[in-house]
Design a protein around this motif. Structure first.
Motif, PDB file in Angstrom:
ATOM      1  N   SER A 199     -43.108 -53.238  34.675  1.00  0.00           N
ATOM      2  CA  SER A 199     -43.095 -53.035  36.139  1.00  0.00           C
ATOM      3  C   SER A 199     -44.609 -53.272  36.813  1.00  0.00           C
ATOM      4  O   SER A 199     -45.724 -53.082  36.024  1.00  0.00           O
ATOM      5  CB  SER A 199     -42.967 -51.294  36.189  1.00  0.00           C
ATOM      6  N   ARG A 200     -44.524 -53.890  37.773  1.00  0.00           N
ATOM      7  CA  ARG A 200     -45.633 -54.243  38.665  1.00  0.00           C
ATOM      8  C   ARG A 200     -46.509 -52.563  38.956  1.00  0.00           C
ATOM      9  O   ARG A 200     -45.949 -51.897  39.151  1.00  0.00           O
ATOM     10  CB  ARG A 200     -45.562 -54.915  40.079  1.00  0.00           C
ATOM     11  N   GLU A 239     -48.231 -49.620  40.295  1.00  0.00           N
ATOM     12  CA  GLU A 239     -48.160 -48.849  41.600  1.00  0.00           C
ATOM     13  C   GLU A 239     -49.293 -47.817  41.361  1.00  0.00           C
ATOM     14  O   GLU A 239     -49.910 -47.576  40.567  1.00  0.00           O
ATOM     15  CB  GLU A 239     -46.854 -48.274  41.512  1.00  0.00           C
ATOM     16  N   ASP A 254     -52.601 -60.284  38.478  1.00  0.00           N
ATOM     17  CA  ASP A 254     -51.631 -59.400  38.428  1.00  0.00           C
ATOM     18  C   ASP A 254     -51.499 -58.309  37.210  1.00  0.00           C
ATOM     19  O   ASP A 254     -52.226 -58.573  36.282  1.00  0.00           O
ATOM     20  CB  ASP A 254     -50.325 -60.308  37.927  1.00  0.00           C
ATOM     21  N   PHE A 312     -49.339 -55.346  35.277  1.00  0.00           N
ATOM     22  CA  PHE A 312     -48.055 -54.843  34.878  1.00  0.00           C
ATOM     23  C   PHE A 312     -48.277 -53.650  33.823  1.00  0.00           C
ATOM     24  O   PHE A 312     -48.930 -53.620  32.922  1.00  0.00           O
ATOM     25  CB  PHE A 312     -46.966 -55.775  34.398  1.00  0.00           C
ATOM     26  N   LYS A 322     -41.405 -62.849  35.841  1.00  0.00           N
ATOM     27  CA  LYS A 322     -41.746 -61.899  36.814  1.00  0.00           C
ATOM     28  C   LYS A 322     -43.046 -63.022  37.409  1.00  0.00           C
ATOM     29  O   LYS A 322     -43.346 -62.376  38.464  1.00  0.00           O
ATOM     30  CB  LYS A 322     -42.377 -60.742  36.417  1.00  0.00           C
ATOM     31  N   THR A 323     -43.635 -63.706  36.799  1.00  0.00           N
ATOM     32  CA  THR A 323     -44.976 -64.470  37.415  1.00  0.00           C
ATOM     33  C   THR A 323     -44.900 -65.876  37.471  1.00  0.00           C
ATOM     34  O   THR A 323     -45.747 -66.460  38.241  1.00  0.00           O
ATOM     35  CB  THR A 323     -45.965 -64.104  36.453  1.00  0.00           C
TER      36      THR A 323
END
Length: 1292
Positions: free
Chosen positions: A501-502, A504, A568, A570, A644-645
């Motif tokens: 999950s990215r 937060e 990024d 995660f 995802k990337t």
């Protein structure tokens, strides 16, 4: 493998067959076939699996089918991380589909007459992907204009369920997209599990005997039935589960069994193994009644590098060893000596009336002796490199008032043991994962499962596969001898789903805590519960963790505040991947950024040059933390990350002399091997390229790819493949030969054409144990030492390594400690019958093959004078056989100069280039030249065979010049003396005088006072090694191990390699002073650890490389060729030597030629510090191949050989494929030479000159892009107007 078919991973070698299959007019296919017509594009796009199907016929290699599988669909416009939302929005799916349990069958082409090949493909992928339950194929609508490309799904439909989109209508909208979902249990043979019965005894024992025949021999033919029919109290804890496999006729047969035991001694494992991170194997609920039990355990932790050899570490050692240091007064006499002296009342001076002169000398050096012994000698003990302390572990467990008599700790057990797991030989081994799922059904209330593997046991096929899902548990120091190896897994590691999950904002603190890795708070780090006094260390052992946390916080702030961040982040979570991130447990995180410096890795690393299509798809992992139980999920995590990337090529890079960042998955990534031979870089690299990054954070290292020593890992998302044999290999010694051999083991999959690394994520799996003296390995890998006398990045003797780049890179550009187990200790003996090595009088190391590599470079033969040298080696006697010895010399030297600035003497005995290198070190590190005494030993004429050997460590002509240089520096030099003995203090282990003998006929006995005695007398075995080899009945001759030409001793399972061997068979080649890499390759071939295309050649053909520092800032590099034919070499035969001296840069060069004009020696002495490893390419070549070297030298056109060997033409000889090119030429010319008449040189020239020239032009033409210089080819003349344009355009 399926019936009639063999399914395997497709490689680039299959490219021609795949292309031919696609062009076949009668094949069937589904997926996008159009781009496959371009052969070179087939392997460029990322695919999780590329599979090829062939017939089970060794005589028929016809390709039956080719298929591609990926973790996201091949739908161009759709983002790769959005397919799950698209699927649920567009279709009404009845099954639970998630990121982890699904994969897409995107393309398949197969021969029409082999529809069963589809079933073989589906089964093989399900076997490879244990966590995948569904294979999904997307069918696109049929377009009338593209009927030629119409897909065929009729064969796939037999095994799949078809799903149509919500807008589908059979009457009005039938030509729509659809899904073919193949379920795992629909195509795989069904497996059922049940408790074993006594009637299963024969089937189980038959299976078990195949892997472990000793069990049946020991327990008889009915041990399974006896176990099942036991009726005592412990019988209920034992569970045996049988796995039954259903065949095509729906008949079930026993395919495997699992033997479990619920009775696990919690206290035993907590006391002897590090179980704290696993909850100490007990369950506990805080809101229920509970009790506790306290256990005292011993805890061991390796010291951080900063606590080992740095100046601050030595200060800490000094302060904690003798509080406040050794007490001394101005005269240098310690308090311990005052009672032995009296002061004269007349003159006020010290008068000694009871002691001898030698003792009087010692009193003046007693403070020095105490520091040598009680401080620095700790560096050669095991205890210095670990922190051991007792601590208390509290076991909390819930209580039940109704069961007071029960053992509360055992009742709260949260673990069971997997004693044995075994499957039939024909059972798909990859499917063993399903058996691990079944074992938890027997103990639904327990989370942990352990496996115990005896150290003396051989590897079992089923156990090796099962251990992929377990992690090893570290042992504690224990009084229990020969503890078994323990492996553990958790229920979540088997059943849990991994998701990414990215980042937060709510994840900030979670990531910080994961980054700290459970380290103590900074204010508690220096406290030890067992310390008897308080001392605040100067060393911050947590500097890397502190810096990493600081950088991670900066990156997270940037990612949360900046939508266009370069980074990024995660979080990695475990649980139900279909639920939101907050409902899953965070088990790790990953931080990465786009990687732009890939092309710079080619300076020093062996990487393919044909993957430019990945230039915008590479990522650099900055930091990755993951709970160790989930390390086997590396492929799944990186695939999910790629989706995802859109990065498909992941790198992790670090330099050990800079801030280190964590990557808990680096051992699951493919290590990148440094180039085995360096090249000369024609482009001046003065400054590394600075990339325009918007955010460069404090503490995040930037690398100089040319000068920095980097350790590089890579993962191209290919399937992981393990390399290494299951046999146990034990090596004694960590020498240059050991390093070269271990490098061969680690990179046994590596080839010049990258065949394996292009297809798989290649991982070493080694059962190798290296036994080395305490501190030896730590010193070799140390990067924290900072010499106060040398500039950073300079050439300091303490970090200077004399061997070739192949050996040097083992410790500077890779870390063997990730794959090899290093044990510090001293060997006591070898038990050849039971096949184990006894070390430290307590530990037994079992082996299948034992390698003896613990030779020495220098050993003074003091044991011949046992009366004069009782006990241990004196504390001020040093032999520089390792980097650890260099550290000891440096710190003893520093103390000597501080304590006795004007009255010290350093005695050096030796006459090789190592000797002069040490003198250069002493002079440049604070020692006055007049305080150095150099004793050159009398040279004895060796045997005729010894005189024929060529040594890179001795150069008599140069050494005469160096002696003159040392004379000018006022170094005292004494020649033609032979060591006799030394005189040491009666009770202290300290040399006061060293006695040498003169030549016969002269007055005998020359005595030198000294404070440090350094010996470089060549010797290969110490007396301790000699004793335990004799005790083990290994045959010796004059301190050398007798071996045959295969390096085998009188024991067929024990081999010896290095300077201390003697081949007793009749041979005609040099085997001493040879290339370590070549020796390692021969040993790999002899032990059958790697396959080679060419047969074993016992002769040596690769050059030996040596470099050293010399006085006055000079560097020497010497490359020599070993003699391949000793019998034909005539002593005294004149050798052609060519030499140059360039006054501008003070460079002397010498090239030696054999009578056949082969270069067998290159010597360069210069003040230029640039590395000269590339000279290896030219040694062993004919002088005419070196651009007619001899003729040009005679003509006076060569002013400096070093500059001559840096000219553009040398690029050809340094090319990776040049040796293969030469071999091809030899293959072509050999038949011609055999058919031509003798004495027809002109005819030979006419026949082959044109052929060789054409081959050379083709070689340059095909590899033109690899060269820095643009070599002119004949066709270039067609594109220029005149010769001037040609010269200006190409220049070379």
């Amino acid at each position: 493998m399926s019936q009639g078919y063999t399914v395997r991973g497709a490689t680039k070698d299959d490219l021609q067959k795949i292309s031919a299959l696609i062009y076949e007019p009668t094949v069937k296919w589904f997926g996008n076939k159009r781009p496959k017509y371009e052969k070179n594009e087939i392997f460029k796009k990322y695919q999780t699996h590329r599979m090829a199907v062939e017939l089970n016929d060794p005589m028929d290699s016809t390709l039956i089918a080719y298929a591609e599988f990926r973790n996201y669909p091949a739908i161009g416009p759709m983002p790769s991380d959005s397919w799950l939302e698209w699927l649920h929005e567009k279709y009404c799916i009845r099954v639970t589909i998630s990121w982890l349990n699904s994969m897409f069958f995107n393309f398949c082409v197969y021969r029409r007459e082999h529809p069963e090949a589809l079933l073989a493909l589906l089964r093989e992928v399900f076997y490879l992907e244990n966590r995948v339950w569904y294979l999904i194929t997307v069918r696109t609508p049929v377009l009338r204009e593209d009927l030629y490309y119409a897909e065929s799904f009729d064969d796939l439909e037999k095994y799949a369920t078809v799903y149509y989109p919500r807008e589908f209508s059979i009457s009005s909208n039938s030509n729509t997209q659809s899904l073919y979902v193949t379920e795992r249990f629909r195509v795989l043979p069904s497996i059922t599990y049940r408790k074993a019965l006594a009637e299963d005894n024969d089937d189980i024992i038959e299976m078990h005997e195949h892997e472990l025949p000793e069990m049946r021999a020991e327990l008889g033919d009915f041990y399974i039935a006896e176990e099942l029919l036991r009726s005592n109290e412990d019988a209920k804890n034992s569970v045996i589960i049988v796995a039954e496999l259903e065949n095509e006729n729906k008949e079930s047969h026993t395919a495997g069994f699992i033997w479990l035991d619920a009775m696990v001694d919690i206290r035993f494992y907590v006391q002897n193994f590090e179980m704290e991170m696993f909850g100490n194997l007990v369950k506990f609920t805080a809101n229920k009644p509970f009790a506790f039990e306290q256990i005292t355990v011993s805890s061991v932790e390796r010291k951080a590098e900063a606590n080992l050899f740095t100046a601050d570490a030595m200060d800490d050692l000094n302060e904690t060893t003798i509080i406040g240091g050794v007490q001394r007064n101005d005269s240098g006499i310690s308090v311990a000596s005052l009672s032995k002296l009296k002061v004269s009342s007349i003159q006020g001076i010290i008068v000694d009336t009871n002691v001898s002169t030698s003792q009087d000398k010692f009193y003046m050096r007693e403070g020095l002796y105490m520091k040598f012994v009680y401080i620095f000698e700790k560096l050669v003990t095991t205890g210095y490199y670990i922190n051991e302390q007792n601590k208390y572990i509290i076991l909390h467990y819930n209580t039940d008032l109704k069961k007071r008599e029960e053992d509360g700790v055992q009742s709260a057990s949260n673990v069971f043991e997997l004693k044995y797991i075994c499957v039939r030989k024909d059972f798909p081994l990859a499917r063993l994962f399903s058996c691990l799922n079944a074992m938890y059904a027997a103990f639904p209330d327990r989370d942990y499962c352990i496996m115990t593997i005896p150290k003396s046991a051989n590897s079992l096929r089923s156990h090796v596969e099962a251990l992929k899902y377990f992690m090893p548990v570290a042992m504690r120091p224990s009084r229990v001898a020969n503890l078994m190896d323990i492996y553990i897994t958790h229920r979540s590691a088997i059943f849990g789903e991994i998701s990414l999950s990215r980042l937060e904002s709510g994840d900030f603190e979670t990531v910080v805590q994961l980054a700290k890795g459970g380290q103590m708070d900074s204010e508690l780090r220096e406290l030890s519960p067992d310390s008897s006094f308080s001392y605040y260390s100067k060393v911050n052992a947590f500097v890397n963790i502190d810096n990493e946390v600081q950088v991670i916080q900066q990156i997270m702030n940037d990612v949360l505040e900046n939508e266009n961040s370069d980074y990024d982040v995660f979080t990695i979570r475990c649980g139900d991947s279909t639920k939101a991130a907050m409902h899953n447990t965070a088990i790790g995180f990953v931080i990465l950024r786009k990687y732009l410096q890939h092309h710079e890795l080619h300076h020093h690393y062996h990487l393919p040059k044909n993957d430019q299509h990945l230039d915008n798809e590479r990522a650099e992992i900055i930091s990755l933390r993951l709970h160790p139980l989930f390390s086997n999920c590396c492929d799944v995590i990186l695939r999910n990350l790629a989706a995802k990337t859109r990065y498909f090529d992941f790198y992790f890079i670090y330099a050990r002399n800079k801030f280190l960042f964590s990557n808990d998955l680096k051992t699951m990534m493919m290590p990148i091997e440094p180039t085995p031979m360096k090249k000369f870089f024609f482009t001046a690299i003065d400054k590394k390229l600075q990339w325009n990054r918007r955010n460069v954070f404090t503490g995040l290292p930037e690398f100089d790819y040319y000068r920095d020593h980097l350790v590089v890992f890579r993962h191209r998302l290919n399937p992981s493949q393990w390399y290494g044999k299951a046999s146990r290999l034990v090596i004694i010694g960590f020498t240059a030969s050991t390093k070269a051999f271990l490098r061969q083991l680690v990179f046994q999959w590596n080839t010049k054409d990258h065949e394996n690394s292009d297809t798989y994520n290649c991982l070493p799996r080694l059962q190798v144990t290296v036994i080395a003296a305490p501190g030896l390995v730590e010193a070799e890998y140390d990067c924290m030492f900072d010499c106060p006398y040398c500039s950073p990045g300079g050439h300091c003797y303490l970090s200077y390594r004399n061997y070739s780049c192949y050996v040097r890179d083992v410790v500077v550009r890779m870390d063997l400690r990730l794959w090899v187990q290093f044990l510090p200790g001293h060997v006591n003996y070898i038990n050849r019958e039971k096949k184990f090595v006894k070390i430290n009088k307590t530990c037994e190391i079992y082996y299948d093959t034992l390698l003896l590599m613990n030779y020495l470079s220098f050993r003074l033969k003091v044991d011949e004078h046992t009366d004069e040298h009782p006990g241990r080696i004196p504390s001020n006697f040093i032999e520089l056989n390792s980097r650890l010895d260099k550290f000891l010399l440096f710190y003893k030297l520093r103390v000597l100069i501080e304590e006795h600035k004007r009255d010290y003497l350093i005695l050096i005995y030796g006459s090789n280039l190592y000797t002069y290198e040490c003198i250069a070190f002493l002079i440049s590190h604070g020692v006055a030249p007049e305080r150095i005494i150099l004793v050159l030993p009398h040279k004895k004429m060796g045997s005729e065979e010894e005189q024929k050997l060529i040594s890179p460590f001795v150069d008599e002509n140069l050494q005469y010049v160096i002696d003159d240089m040392l004379d000018d520096l006022d170094v005292q030099i004494h020649r033609d003396l032979t060591f006799s003995h030394w005189v040491q203090h009666g009770t202290a282990n300290f040399i006061l005088e060293v006695v040498f003998n003169r030549l016969k006929g002269r007055r005998s006995g020359v005595t030198f006072d000294c404070d440090i005695f350094i010996s470089f007398q060549e010797g290969c075995m110490d007396s301790n090694t000699k004793e335990w080899l004799k005790a083990s009945d290994i045959k010796l001759r004059d301190r050398r191990i007798l071996v045959n030409k295969n390096f085998q001793t009188n024991d067929p399972d024990i081999y010896a390699v290095g300077k201390f061997i003697e081949i007793y068979e009749s041979i005609n080649h040099q085997y001493q002073y040879t290339n370590e890499k070549e020796t390692a390759m021969k040993l790999m071939q002899i032990l059958e650890l790697r396959k080679y295309d060419t047969p074993l050649d016992y002769k040596y053909s690769q050059p030996t490389f040596f470099k050293a520092l010399l006085p006055l800032g000079y560097f020497i590099t010497k490359v020599t060729m070993p003699r391949r034919y000793l019998a034909s070499f005539v002593l005294g035969c004149a050798k052609c030597s060519l030499s140059t001296y360039h006054t501008t840069n003070n460079t002397f060069c010498r090239i030696g030629l054999t009578p056949k004009m082969i270069v067998d020696e290159i010597v360069v002495v210069t003040k230029l510090s640039a590395p000269l490893d590339y000279l290896e390419h030219f040694c062993g070549k004919h002088e005419q191949m070196l651009n007619n070297l001899k003729a040009r030298y005679k003509a006076g056109s060569i002013k400096c050989f070093l500059q001559f060997l840096q000219e553009p033409w040398t690029e050809l000889l340094m090319h990776d494929d040049f040796d293969d090119f030469q071999a091809e030429n030899h293959k072509i010319l050999r038949p011609m030479l055999q058919t031509l008449e003798r004495n027809t040189d002109n005819n030979l020239l006419e026949v082959n000159q044109q052929l060789l020239e054409q081959n050379l032009l083709d070689f340059v033409r095909q590899r033109r892009g690899d060269f820095h210089h643009d070599f002119v080819l004949p066709e270039d003349y067609l594109h220029v107007d005149n010769f001037r344009d040609l010269r200006s355009g190409h220049g070379n």
